[in-house]
Enzyme design. Sequence first.
Site, mmCIF file in Angstrom:
data_model
loop_
_atom_site.group_PDB
_atom_site.id
_atom_site.type_symbol
_atom_site.label_atom_id
_atom_site.label_comp_id
_atom_site.label_asym_id
_atom_site.label_seq_id
_atom_site.Cartn_x
_atom_site.Cartn_y
_atom_site.Cartn_z
ATOM 1 N N CYS A 58 0.855 -1.186 0.000
ATOM 2 C CA CYS A 58 0.000 0.000 0.000
ATOM 3 C C CYS A 58 0.892 1.237 0.000
ATOM 4 O O CYS A 58 2.117 1.150 0.122
ATOM 5 C CB CYS A 58 -0.901 -0.009 1.233
ATOM 6 S SG CYS A 58 0.032 0.063 2.792
ATOM 7 N N HIS A 99 5.700 -5.012 8.841
ATOM 8 C CA HIS A 99 5.724 -6.385 9.318
ATOM 9 C C HIS A 99 5.881 -7.368 8.160
ATOM 10 O O HIS A 99 4.939 -8.045 7.753
ATOM 11 C CB HIS A 99 4.461 -6.686 10.120
ATOM 12 C CG HIS A 99 4.496 -6.123 11.499
ATOM 13 N ND1 HIS A 99 3.364 -5.861 12.239
ATOM 14 C CD2 HIS A 99 5.543 -5.779 12.292
ATOM 15 C CE1 HIS A 99 3.715 -5.372 13.421
ATOM 16 N NE2 HIS A 99 5.027 -5.304 13.464
ATOM 17 N N HIS A 123 4.076 1.930 11.864
ATOM 18 C CA HIS A 123 2.982 1.688 12.812
ATOM 19 C C HIS A 123 2.746 2.863 13.754
ATOM 20 O O HIS A 123 1.704 2.926 14.413
ATOM 21 C CB HIS A 123 3.286 0.440 13.632
ATOM 22 C CG HIS A 123 3.709 -0.726 12.788
ATOM 23 N ND1 HIS A 123 5.047 -1.037 12.577
ATOM 24 C CD2 HIS A 123 2.986 -1.606 12.070
ATOM 25 C CE1 HIS A 123 5.115 -2.083 11.781
ATOM 26 N NE2 HIS A 123 3.888 -2.445 11.448
ATOM 27 N N CYS A 134 2.600 5.734 9.001
ATOM 28 C CA CYS A 134 1.631 5.866 7.909
ATOM 29 C C CYS A 134 0.756 7.091 8.164
ATOM 30 O O CYS A 134 0.222 7.253 9.273
ATOM 31 C CB CYS A 134 0.766 4.619 7.819
ATOM 32 S SG CYS A 134 -0.567 4.778 6.614
ATOM 33 N N HIS A 165 -0.102 -4.933 19.678
ATOM 34 C CA HIS A 165 0.302 -4.537 18.329
ATOM 35 C C HIS A 165 0.929 -3.141 18.405
ATOM 36 O O HIS A 165 0.406 -2.262 19.101
ATOM 37 C CB HIS A 165 -0.902 -4.533 17.388
ATOM 38 C CG HIS A 165 -0.533 -4.357 15.953
ATOM 39 N ND1 HIS A 165 -0.274 -3.114 15.404
ATOM 40 C CD2 HIS A 165 -0.352 -5.259 14.946
ATOM 41 C CE1 HIS A 165 0.034 -3.266 14.124
ATOM 42 N NE2 HIS A 165 -0.008 -4.556 13.819
ATOM 43 N N GLU A 205 0.950 -0.597 16.466
ATOM 44 C CA GLU A 205 0.082 0.528 16.121
ATOM 45 C C GLU A 205 -0.835 0.887 17.290
ATOM 46 O O GLU A 205 -1.053 2.062 17.591
ATOM 47 C CB GLU A 205 -0.765 0.208 14.881
ATOM 48 C CG GLU A 205 -1.630 1.392 14.475
ATOM 49 C CD GLU A 205 -2.668 1.080 13.426
ATOM 50 O OE1 GLU A 205 -3.748 1.710 13.466
ATOM 51 O OE2 GLU A 205 -2.421 0.218 12.563
ATOM 52 N N THR A 223 -5.953 0.553 12.221
ATOM 53 C CA THR A 223 -6.246 0.731 10.793
ATOM 54 C C THR A 223 -6.268 -0.581 10.013
ATOM 55 O O THR A 223 -6.713 -0.598 8.865
ATOM 56 C CB THR A 223 -5.214 1.664 10.129
ATOM 57 O OG1 THR A 223 -3.915 1.061 10.219
ATOM 58 C CG2 THR A 223 -5.204 3.033 10.777
ATOM 59 N N SER A 281 -0.772 -7.885 10.809
ATOM 60 C CA SER A 281 -2.187 -7.908 11.176
ATOM 61 C C SER A 281 -3.074 -8.007 9.950
ATOM 62 O O SER A 281 -3.974 -8.850 9.881
ATOM 63 C CB SER A 281 -2.541 -6.656 11.979
ATOM 64 O OG SER A 281 -3.920 -6.602 12.249
ATOM 65 N N SER A 317 1.932 -5.350 3.439
ATOM 66 C CA SER A 317 3.368 -5.205 3.688
ATOM 67 C C SER A 317 4.190 -6.253 2.939
ATOM 68 O O SER A 317 5.401 -6.352 3.146
ATOM 69 C CB SER A 317 3.643 -5.299 5.193
ATOM 70 O OG SER A 317 2.999 -6.433 5.755
#
Length: 320
Positions: free
Chosen positions: A16, A45, A78, A100, A128, A130, A168, A227, A270
């Site tokens: 992305c 990741h 993250h 991001c 996690h 993030e 997200t 994730s 990723s």
Amino acid sequence: MSGVEEVVLAEPRGFCAGVDRAIEIVERALKKFGAPIYVRHEIVHNTYVVEDLKAKGAIFIEELDAVPAGATLVFSAHGVSQAIRQEAAARGFSVFDATCPLVTKVHVEVAKLHREGYDFIMIGHKGHPEVEGTMGQLSEGIHLVEDVEDVERLTVPADRPLAVVTQTTLSVDDAAEIVAAVKRRFPGIREPKQQDICYATQNRQDAVKLLAPSVDVVIVVGSPTSSNSNRLRELAERLGTDAYMVDSPDDLDPAWFDGKRRVGLTAGASAPDILVQQVIERLRALGAVSIRSLPGAIESVHFPLPLGLGDKAMGIAPKA
């Protein structure tokens, strides 16, 4: 004996815009400042990406005391807590932030509403990075829920307005179910103007919803720590299709394809395309003769780089 005849590719799949940007930040920092460049946590990741950047001179660390004075430090895609930002500033590192921008949007929303007196319910996966980064925007007043049961058990101050934010990279369907439970318990809760789950997560899940019913087995290229990749595998299984996640083509088990004529293939946000191509070659060796792509959303999102990394002095013109 394998029955693979056809590979059906999900669209979109793989990198992305946020992942592209994060990797480019590390690569440009290496080019401009030379090795080593320190990166807090895995930049994204994915094992292949991390090992490739290590080979180019990136050093991945978790604690900032592992970074020498005067070094260049990159924050991962993250995001990080305010405590990490403050520590990095106090230690005098030259910092480039690869968070991001869609995660940063959540951080900005949390800070803004906190100033207006809000407490928060965050939907996400405990531990996690993030989630740790977003919850770490505040020293108090943000409560994590992972499922509907957590929502039912939650106790929050009755005298403060509430807002909800999400990780997200969640399952869109799971998040909707948990948000619905939150709204039932706290009818006046404030939701984001646009959902926090990112466009790429949504698009890749939508692509799997189209892919899974039309194939006999789904392969998701992604690392165990990813994730959004895990959510793709879970989604395919929920739709009734056998699904497996692989970090590399070596993880493919020929037994998965016994009697499976049509193989669906996707990749987490990723996972680099080179791994997808390697998996396709392995599936060709197992008998696949046809490769085709399903129609899907076309992604044209691009995020600008931080100041100082698009310099013409590097011989690289900044992207528009």
